[in-house]
Write a protein that holds these residues in place. Structure first.
Motif, mmCIF file in Angstrom:
data_model
loop_
_atom_site.group_PDB
_atom_site.id
_atom_site.type_symbol
_atom_site.label_atom_id
_atom_site.label_comp_id
_atom_site.label_asym_id
_atom_site.label_seq_id
_atom_site.Cartn_x
_atom_site.Cartn_y
_atom_site.Cartn_z
ATOM 1 N N LYS A 182 21.730 -46.719 -11.944
ATOM 2 C CA LYS A 182 21.814 -48.040 -12.589
ATOM 3 C C LYS A 182 20.772 -48.128 -13.718
ATOM 4 C CE LYS A 182 21.842 -52.894 -11.259
ATOM 5 N NZ LYS A 182 20.511 -53.440 -11.407
ATOM 6 N N ILE A 183 19.559 -47.622 -13.406
ATOM 7 C CA ILE A 183 18.472 -47.690 -14.392
ATOM 8 C C ILE A 183 18.835 -46.895 -15.644
ATOM 9 C CG2 ILE A 183 16.064 -46.982 -14.813
ATOM 10 C CD1 ILE A 183 15.486 -47.742 -11.893
ATOM 11 N N ALA A 236 21.814 -46.009 -16.663
ATOM 12 C CA ALA A 236 22.959 -46.642 -17.349
ATOM 13 C C ALA A 236 22.486 -47.790 -18.241
ATOM 14 C CB ALA A 236 23.972 -47.145 -16.323
ATOM 15 N N GLU A 237 21.445 -48.476 -17.804
ATOM 16 C CA GLU A 237 20.953 -49.620 -18.579
ATOM 17 C C GLU A 237 20.235 -49.212 -19.870
ATOM 18 O OE1 GLU A 237 20.403 -52.646 -14.842
ATOM 19 O OE2 GLU A 237 18.604 -51.839 -15.792
ATOM 20 N N ILE A 238 19.667 -47.986 -19.875
ATOM 21 C CA ILE A 238 18.912 -47.617 -21.080
ATOM 22 C C ILE A 238 19.629 -46.592 -21.974
ATOM 23 C CG2 ILE A 238 16.567 -48.309 -20.397
ATOM 24 C CD1 ILE A 238 16.045 -45.555 -19.312
ATOM 25 N N THR A 262 23.694 -45.628 -23.854
ATOM 26 C CA THR A 262 25.003 -46.208 -24.144
ATOM 27 C C THR A 262 26.124 -45.187 -23.946
ATOM 28 O OG1 THR A 262 24.537 -45.658 -26.430
ATOM 29 C CG2 THR A 262 24.214 -47.962 -25.791
#
Ligand SMILES: Cc1ncc(COP(=O)(O)O)c(C=O)c1O
Length: 301
Positions: A202-203, A205-207, A209
């Motif tokens: 998740k981490i 994926a958040e930083i 694209t």
């Protein structure tokens, strides 16, 4: 700054027809090794631009990041403050090679409980630190922030376009995010997690694209900084076979995992794999003090 790709020749690679190279980021700098150099580069520039002369950061007792920040502070004539996990270390840190070196490099420590450490990013706690230490430039745990990702985007070069797969180890996610950002569409980035669980998906994926990446979450050996006889033997054998040292917390686990995947035919014949050696070798001495207490064989230095 460029590091060299060192090609590895081992019978299993020949048998499976795999081309494997290690990007020797560990050799970039004698103390700020591997990804630490990349992650700190733009943060140090930002701190200076803001006129800030104190770096404050967080880490565990054997943290590569703590070691790197202390040395970078010494080199850049900046004060450094390390907020260290584990209040039991307060009267007990002498003999810990990482903290001893950081102290020699000028770092001031504050030891906090594991409970408080979990709240280290809260506004209240950071405000308390400002009251205690005055103004500082905050470098997050593991050094990961947007500027660190920008620095890690500089790891891959034009000549690395020939590789099909790029591997790195994952702690806080900044390094793998930088590699993903600068990878090509046809390349796959594999991150080997040094921590138990799959929350890093998740981490990361958040930083980032892009979607050309995958985290391998089965090679943590029981969790962060956990080890085993099999892992120690693998690291010592790899060094004997190739001359390349690996650390027991990140790069050793990644290479163990990668060779396991190669043995299990996870890569097509003819694949070209590039592994980023992210350093961390300063941690070997500290791990050896732990292994000695457990009567396990030591890592060759
Ligand atoms: C040697 C080494 N490799 C890999 C990592 C993981 O990097 P990141 O935290 O950017 O995921 C770390 C920790 O930051 C490290 O010290």
């Amino acid at each position: 700054m460029l590091s060299t790709n060192q090609y590895i020749h081992l019978p299993i690679l020949e048998e499976k027809n795999i081309i494997l190279a290690l990007k020797r980021e560990d050799l970039l700098h004698p103390f700020i090794s591997g990804n630490k150099y990349r992650k700190l580069k733009y943060n140090l520039i930002a701190a200076k631009e803001q006129g800030n002369h104190t770096l404050l950061t967080f880490g565990g007792a054997y943290s590569n990041h703590i070691a790197a920040v202390a040395y970078a502070g010494k080199e850049g004539r900046m004060n450094t403050i390390g907020i260290i996990r584990g209040e039991e270390l307060h009267d007990n840190w002498q003999g810990n090679p990482t903290l001893e070196q950081a102290y020699k490099d000028g770092m001031q420590f504050k030891f906090i409980s594991r409970q408080t450490y979990k709240e280290k990013d809260s506004t209240e706690f950071l405000e308390e630190l400002k009251q205690e230490f005055g103004d500082f430039y905050l470098v997050p745990e593991g050094g990961t922030n947007a500027l660190a990702v920008k620095g890690c985007e500089e790891i891959l070069t034009e000549q690395d376009a020939e590789f099909d797969v790029i591997c790195t180890c994952v702690g806080t996610g900044g390094t793998v995010a930088g590699l993903i950002n600068s990878s090509r569409k046809n390349q796959q980035v594999l991150g080997f997690s040094a921590l138990k669980g799959d929350f890093l998906n998740k981490i990361v994926a958040e930083i980032t694209t892009k979607e050309n990446w995958r985290l391998m979450t089965d090679y943590h050996f029981g969790g962060y900084a956990k080890t085993s006889l099999e892992l120690i033997q693998f690291i010592n054998q790899f060094k004997a076979d190739t001359g390349i040292p690996l650390d027991p917390i990140y790069t050793g686990k990644m290479l163990f995992g990668l060779f396991d995947m190669i043995k299990n035919d996870n890569f097509a014949r003819g694949s070209k794999i590039l592994v980023v050696h992210t350093g961390g070798l300063q941690g070997i001495e500290g791990m050896n003090t732990v292994l000695k207490k457990k009567n396990l064989p030591l890592l060759d230095i």
